[in-house]
Design an enzyme around this catalytic site. Structure first.
Site, PDB file in Angstrom:
ATOM      1  N   TYR A 123      32.263  35.451   1.115  1.00  0.00           N
ATOM      2  CA  TYR A 123      32.120  36.193   2.234  1.00  0.00           C
ATOM      3  C   TYR A 123      32.524  35.992   3.823  1.00  0.00           C
ATOM      4  O   TYR A 123      31.961  35.389   4.054  1.00  0.00           O
ATOM      5  CB  TYR A 123      31.535  37.314   2.169  1.00  0.00           C
ATOM      6  CG  TYR A 123      31.293  38.181   0.472  1.00  0.00           C
ATOM      7  CD1 TYR A 123      32.830  37.893  -0.487  1.00  0.00           C
ATOM      8  CD2 TYR A 123      30.681  39.207  -0.260  1.00  0.00           C
ATOM      9  CE1 TYR A 123      32.816  38.112  -1.657  1.00  0.00           C
ATOM     10  CE2 TYR A 123      30.693  39.487  -1.392  1.00  0.00           C
ATOM     11  CZ  TYR A 123      31.089  38.886  -1.767  1.00  0.00           C
ATOM     12  OH  TYR A 123      31.800  39.566  -3.971  1.00  0.00           O
TER      13      TYR A 123
ATOM     14  N   PRO B  71      34.102  49.976  -8.289  1.00  0.00           N
ATOM     15  CA  PRO B  71      34.059  51.343  -9.299  1.00  0.00           C
ATOM     16  C   PRO B  71      35.185  52.143  -8.465  1.00  0.00           C
ATOM     17  O   PRO B  71      35.708  53.213  -9.332  1.00  0.00           O
ATOM     18  CB  PRO B  71      32.864  51.700  -8.906  1.00  0.00           C
ATOM     19  CG  PRO B  71      32.506  51.170  -7.863  1.00  0.00           C
ATOM     20  CD  PRO B  71      33.036  49.677  -7.315  1.00  0.00           C
TER      21      PRO B  71
END
Length: 335
Positions: A54, A207
């Site tokens: 990242y 999600p």
């Protein structure tokens, strides 16, 4: 904040997990990232997920600085290894013994900690014998640099093979980190049943389907300025969900959320937590106030009528093909 056991282990993680994939070290400044971490801690989040890839290691550095001074024993810090880091040289990726051993040391240094709670294989490495990878992970655990081992986006067969080798070597895989949402359910038919059998939990990412399930993207209208759909670093990732039929279906979730007394974002996170094989849902933030709707999902139990209404609203736009995990996996090392 409620907590759940991670796999067949004694480790508990917070149901809501703070992740810094798309923010720390790239999209927002360090001060803003630290403010988001502080907000997560204030909300009761104890589990923090990152990866060496990242922002090419910068996200780990920012997270380490943001958590400095916190009681280490009260936190669960997760990171990952596989994707290219540094100059992306020929050994700067994958799950070889060399890359794993070098990567764990770099991650610990950047995170300012002596150990991580869970060290995860960010993808399956088709170019390294699985025996070599599992032996390296076993040595990382025995050295005390990681307490547990997990994987990410592995197929059911890969999880089974990895767990068998892990147990032969005296440790176990306790988690898998797949994409999972109301719209993306590819783990339901194979990965979840296999994981339940083997004592592996899911720690799910996206999600809210890159924010689409918040309902802020309206079919036929331009995406809000400053949203992921307009940002150069994220617009390609969200593009699969920006089709009008998908956005139209998502709009049908508004009355479902209203009837449940939840925001759209809270409904989306609560939905993934209804799966008893899901230990936690990873959420991110570029502003502290964005965490409120996610945190509100902890402890929420949706009734059967709400779950059925979600299915009816989304209908045929839900992706369920279990073969998508293998289809989207890298076939060769990306370096």
């Amino acid at each position: 904040m409620e907590h759940r056991h991670l796999g067949n282990s004694g480790l508990k993680t917070s149901e809501i997990i703070y992740g810094n994939w798309l923010t720390h070290g790239s999209q927002i400044e360090a001060d803003a990232a630290t403010a988001c971490v502080r907000a997560a801690l204030d909300a009761g989040i104890s589990t923090f997920d990152t990866a060496d890839v990242y922002a090419n290691t910068a996200a780990e550095t920012v997270l380490g600085a943001a958590l400095a001074g916190e009681r280490r024993e009260s936190l669960e810090i997760l990171t990952k290894v596989y994707w290219p880091t540094g100059p992306a040289g020929h050994n700067d990726c994958g799950l070889s013994r060399k890359h794993i051993m070098e990567s764990i040391n770099g991650s610990l240094r950047r995170l300012q900690t002596d150990y991580v709670d869970v060290y995860q294989a960010h993808r399956f490495d088709t170019e390294t014998p699985l025996e070599e990878t599992m032996q390296a992970f076993a040595d990382v655990v025995r050295s005390g640099k990681a307490l547990y081992i997990g994987v990410s986006e592995w197929t059911a067969d890969q999880i089974r093979q990895g767990q068998e080798l892990a147990r032969q070597l005296g440790f176990q895989l306790i988690s898998n980190q797949p994409q999972y949402s109301m719209l993306w359910r590819v783990i339901d038919d194979e990965v979840v049943p296999t994981s339940r059998e083997l004592g592996v939990s899911q720690i799910v990412w996206s999600p809210m389907a890159q924010g689409v399930l918040t309902g802020k993207y309206v079919p036929g209208q331009s995406a809000p300025e400053g949203s992921r759909a307009t940002h150069p670093q994220t617009k390609d990732m969200i593009s699969r969900w920006m089709e009008d039929d998908i956005l139209t279906a998502v709009q049908r979730l508004h009355p479902v959320a209203e009837a449940a007394g939840l925001s759209m974002a809270t409904l989306a996170v609560a939905w993934v937590l209804q799966n008893d094989n899901v230990a936690g849902a990873i959420v991110g933030a570029s502003r502290p106030e964005q965490l409120a709707d996610s945190v509100a999902a902890t402890g929420v139990r949706l009734d059967e009528a709400t779950m059925a209404a979600v299915d009816e609203a989304l209908g045929a736009v839900v992706v369920r093909d279990p073969g998508m995990t293998a289809q989207l996996a890298p076939k060769t090392r990306p370096c």
